[in-house]
Design a protein around this motif. Structure first.
Motif, mmCIF file in Angstrom:
data_model
loop_
_atom_site.group_PDB
_atom_site.id
_atom_site.type_symbol
_atom_site.label_atom_id
_atom_site.label_comp_id
_atom_site.label_asym_id
_atom_site.label_seq_id
_atom_site.Cartn_x
_atom_site.Cartn_y
_atom_site.Cartn_z
ATOM 1 N N ILE A 119 115.328 37.753 32.546
ATOM 2 C CA ILE A 119 114.118 37.524 31.749
ATOM 3 C C ILE A 119 114.482 37.221 30.297
ATOM 4 C CG2 ILE A 119 112.021 38.627 30.851
ATOM 5 C CD1 ILE A 119 111.714 39.995 33.560
ATOM 6 N N ILE A 120 115.441 37.980 29.746
ATOM 7 C CA ILE A 120 115.862 37.730 28.364
ATOM 8 C C ILE A 120 116.452 36.323 28.238
ATOM 9 C CG2 ILE A 120 117.477 38.427 26.543
ATOM 10 C CD1 ILE A 120 117.297 41.290 27.706
ATOM 11 N N GLN A 121 117.350 36.012 29.155
ATOM 12 C CA GLN A 121 118.159 34.810 29.048
ATOM 13 C C GLN A 121 117.388 33.549 29.479
ATOM 14 O OE1 GLN A 121 120.951 35.007 32.149
ATOM 15 N NE2 GLN A 121 121.961 33.085 31.630
ATOM 16 N N LYS A 122 116.547 33.674 30.502
ATOM 17 C CA LYS A 122 115.891 32.484 31.048
ATOM 18 C C LYS A 122 114.438 32.332 30.608
ATOM 19 C CE LYS A 122 118.668 32.197 35.268
ATOM 20 N NZ LYS A 122 119.186 30.816 35.184
ATOM 21 N N VAL A 123 113.842 33.413 30.101
ATOM 22 C CA VAL A 123 112.435 33.316 29.717
ATOM 23 C C VAL A 123 112.246 33.547 28.223
ATOM 24 C CG1 VAL A 123 110.095 34.185 30.127
ATOM 25 C CG2 VAL A 123 111.728 34.105 32.003
ATOM 26 N N LEU A 124 112.600 34.755 27.755
ATOM 27 C CA LEU A 124 112.300 35.102 26.362
ATOM 28 C C LEU A 124 112.952 34.149 25.378
ATOM 29 C CD1 LEU A 124 112.502 38.998 26.397
ATOM 30 C CD2 LEU A 124 110.514 37.603 25.832
ATOM 31 N N LEU A 125 114.272 33.984 25.467
ATOM 32 C CA LEU A 125 114.963 33.159 24.469
ATOM 33 C C LEU A 125 114.571 31.681 24.563
ATOM 34 C CD1 LEU A 125 118.431 34.968 24.273
ATOM 35 C CD2 LEU A 125 116.508 35.105 22.687
ATOM 36 N N PRO A 126 114.573 31.050 25.752
ATOM 37 C CA PRO A 126 114.155 29.642 25.795
ATOM 38 C C PRO A 126 112.720 29.420 25.343
ATOM 39 C CG PRO A 126 115.232 30.256 27.844
ATOM 40 C CD PRO A 126 115.042 31.513 27.070
ATOM 41 N N GLU A 127 111.811 30.349 25.714
ATOM 42 C CA GLU A 127 110.410 30.148 25.349
ATOM 43 C C GLU A 127 110.200 30.350 23.841
ATOM 44 O OE1 GLU A 127 107.308 29.749 27.725
ATOM 45 O OE2 GLU A 127 109.017 28.630 28.446
ATOM 46 N N ALA A 128 111.056 31.161 23.210
ATOM 47 C CA ALA A 128 110.898 31.407 21.775
ATOM 48 C C ALA A 128 111.778 30.475 20.944
ATOM 49 C CB ALA A 128 111.225 32.868 21.456
ATOM 50 N N LEU A 129 112.536 29.600 21.606
ATOM 51 C CA LEU A 129 113.550 28.810 20.896
ATOM 52 C C LEU A 129 113.030 28.038 19.672
ATOM 53 C CD1 LEU A 129 116.566 28.469 21.005
ATOM 54 C CD2 LEU A 129 116.262 26.423 22.387
ATOM 55 N N PRO A 130 111.889 27.356 19.754
ATOM 56 C CA PRO A 130 111.426 26.660 18.549
ATOM 57 C C PRO A 130 111.237 27.609 17.367
ATOM 58 C CG PRO A 130 110.184 25.921 20.443
ATOM 59 C CD PRO A 130 111.008 27.081 20.899
ATOM 60 N N SER A 131 110.700 28.812 17.625
ATOM 61 C CA SER A 131 110.552 29.792 16.543
ATOM 62 C C SER A 131 111.921 30.238 16.040
ATOM 63 C CB SER A 131 109.800 31.028 17.020
ATOM 64 O OG SER A 131 108.606 30.670 17.633
ATOM 65 N N LEU A 132 112.883 30.411 16.963
ATOM 66 C CA LEU A 132 114.211 30.852 16.554
ATOM 67 C C LEU A 132 114.862 29.789 15.669
ATOM 68 C CD1 LEU A 132 115.798 32.513 19.738
ATOM 69 C CD2 LEU A 132 114.136 33.407 18.119
ATOM 70 N N ILE A 133 114.673 28.513 16.013
ATOM 71 C CA ILE A 133 115.287 27.432 15.232
ATOM 72 C C ILE A 133 114.611 27.284 13.874
ATOM 73 C CG2 ILE A 133 115.808 24.959 15.169
ATOM 74 C CD1 ILE A 133 117.401 26.556 17.263
ATOM 75 N N SER A 134 113.273 27.293 13.856
ATOM 76 C CA SER A 134 112.632 27.156 12.545
ATOM 77 C C SER A 134 112.922 28.385 11.694
ATOM 78 C CB SER A 134 111.136 26.887 12.679
ATOM 79 O OG SER A 134 110.513 27.951 13.336
ATOM 80 N N GLY A 135 113.086 29.541 12.324
ATOM 81 C CA GLY A 135 113.442 30.757 11.596
ATOM 82 C C GLY A 135 114.828 30.684 10.983
#
Lengths: 222, 339
Positions: free
Chosen positions: A138-154
């Motif tokens: 869930i962390i690797q395949k759902v949480l991080l990919p789904e939040a990726l745009p926020s992680l990049i703009s952050g």
């Protein structure tokens, strides 16, 4: 007039300082991204109602993050001098600025990561659990990919803050454009050096922002 | 195939205990479409989540094919969940993945090889009718298409059971019908057991074989859809049945014209009588005229049923004969007004 004006500048030193700034920024951004993501994920998962709900761990992590986020950076550098000298044997030069840069920026980024993760649809996490996904999946395949745009703009925002931190670190001997502007510009009353160093820092910031924007736009399929 | 025994779920809030599911016992057969209907807050969402242990029961037991789901933990629970597909009201797709990648997701979780995944994804894309949209992102799809992806994803690991949590509630009526048709199709083709929860009676009517009515955590009525529709016992059930069977207007709103003679009769059709030409038989056999005032006949998975308001005109004697004939044919004929 422009020719005589620019003659006061030692271009070789300027390029060395520019590369030092880029070096400090890139290493610090990479390390902040890793450390901040780990801290952010920990903050998110231990929060109420999430997978690893754990009040003591959450409270301690949140306290550490808040403390390091609240200390003004210039003071943090001074506080970390013993730690840096212990780690690297010196407190001078671009590498010596890295511990302070990372410790200063990672907690800030961790909060941005936490906010980004909170925006991930709870329904999608529920769906993954219903499919039999493990927590790691869930962390690797759902949480991080789904939040990726926020992680990049952050990380873009954090990266820009880091560039300005490198300038501050320069004042206390960290090298880079900040150090150059302070020592050769301010202390020798050479305004041209200050001006050119400022322009170069701005160029670095703009390029960072530009890359971040393009990247975010490309991966955001919402 | 699925057994619920005395299943309960209570939530503890600061001030009180809320019993969402209260001592529910049900038995769901293999290959049937079982509907659970209730208003929001009736506990049906919680009940369906107890079936794959997304919620942990506070009492009772769930067994699927003899395996006790309620006592599973860790890896064995995750393996069991792979055999229980679930479809959601809001689709719950990963927006960062394409249609094909979304459908492949449960296969990744089950650690299938890439080649197997691709083959299976193509089969599923064809099954749900999404050919040509494999590389689209969910944000580029309509609601109905998103739910097709949701269904394909739920079927990826060849589950034994499909749970549908208000699968059509976010869709418009036309799209709802196409999704229901797809579910019926899958049920017939794959012999898959489907447990479906909804607050819409027409969903139950269209595709379910059996239905359970829920009210404040309890199942108040249960049985074959046709039987429950024709003879609703509980108040709650009657309310739901009325949603789809009563004509647009209430019977009391029918204007009885004083000038007209004859009788206004409400006919209720039992078994499959709604499909037979009773009206024309009545007209041919007896010296009466029949005028249809209003009515509504509904189809269910196992026959049709409904009611019809008619005015029968003619001599009193002939009207009596006509009514007697209808009753003989097991049509409930209730005289509303007679002049």
């Amino acid at each position: 007039m422009l020719n005589t004006w620019m003659e006061e500048i030692n271009w070789e030193n300027m390029w060395v300082a520019t590369w030092e700034t880029i070096y400090m920024s890139l290493i610090a951004v990479a390390a902040t991204f890793l450390l901040g993501t780990v801290l952010g994920v920990l903050l998110y998962l231990t929060d109420k109602g999430n997978m690893w709900e754990n009040k003591p761990v959450h409270t301690v992590t949140a306290a550490i993050v808040n403390i390091f986020r609240s200390i003004p950076f210039i003071i943090l550098i001074i506080l970390l001098i013993p730690f840096t000298t212990f780690l690297l044997g010196t407190m001078l030069g671009p590498s010596a600025a890295l511990p302070a840069l990372i410790i200063g920026a990672a907690p800030f980024y961790a909060r941005l990561v936490e906010i980004g993760l909170r925006e991930v649809d709870k329904g999608v996490i529920e769906a993954s659990q219903a499919m039999g996904a493990s927590q790691w999946q869930i962390i690797q395949k759902v949480l991080l990919p789904e939040a990726l745009p926020s992680l990049i703009s952050g990380i873009t925002v954090t990266g820009i803050t880091l560039v300005s931190y490198t300038a501050m670190a320069g004042v206390v001997g960290g090298g880079g454009l900040g150090n150059l502007a302070y020592q050769e510009g301010f202390q020798r009353n050479n305004n041209e050096v200050v001006f050119v160093a400022t322009v170069l820092i701005l160029v670095i910031v703009f390029i960072l922002q530009w890359i971040g924007d393009i990247w975010t736009r490309q991966i955001d399929k919402r | 195939m699925i057994q619920l025994k005395g299943l309960s779920k209570a939530f503890q809030t600061k001030t009180q205990t809320v019993t969402a599911v209260d001592n529910v016992s049900l038995s769901i057969d293999e290959g049937e479409i079982f509907g659970i209907i209730g208003y929001s807050g009736a506990g049906k969402s919680t009940l369906v989540r107890l079936l794959n242990k997304l919620e942990t029961a506070t009492g009772g037991e769930v067994t699927i094919e003899g395996e006790s789901i309620t006592s599973l933990k860790g890896q064995s629970l995750r393996s069991a969940r792979q055999e229980i597909g679930m479809v959601f009201q809001h689709f719950n797709l990963l927006w960062s993945r394409t249609v094909a990648e979304n459908i492949a997701f449960p296969l990744e979780i089950a650690k299938q090889s890439k080649q197997k995944r691709n083959e299976r994804v193509q089969e599923l894309v064809n099954l749900v009718g999404l050919e040509g949209r494999e590389d689209s992102y969910p944000s580029q799809l309509s609601g109905g298409q998103k739910q097709r992806v949701g269904i394909a994803r739920a079927l990826a690991n060849n589950p034994k059971v499909l749970l549908c949590d208000e699968a059509t509630s976010a869709l418009d009526p036309k799209t709802t019908d196409s999704i229901l048709a797809l579910l019926t199709d899958i049920n017939k083709k794959l012999g898959l057991t489907i447990v479906l929860i909804t607050h819409e009676m027409h969903v139950i009517r269209k595709i379910c074989h059996r239905v359970a009515v829920m009210e404040s955590g309890r199942v108040v009525e249960e049985g074959p859809v046709l039987q429950v529709f024709r003879n609703p016992r509980e108040h709650m059930t009657k309310e739901f049945v009325r949603q789809i069977t009563e004509p647009e207007e209430d019977a009391s709103e029918i204007v009885f014209d004083e000038e007209e003679n004859g009788a206004v009769v409400q006919l209720k059709f039992l078994e499959n009588k709604a499909e037979q030409p009773f009206i024309s038989k009545v007209i041919r056999q007896f010296d009466v005229d029949v005028n249809i005032i209003q009515g509504k006949i509904s189809q269910t998975q196992r026959g049709s049923y409904g009611s019809l308001f008619i005015r029968i005109k003619g001599s009193s004697e002939e009207i009596d004969k006509a009514l007697a004939y209808l009753r003989e044919e097991e049509i409930e004929a209730e005289v509303m007004e007679r002049a």
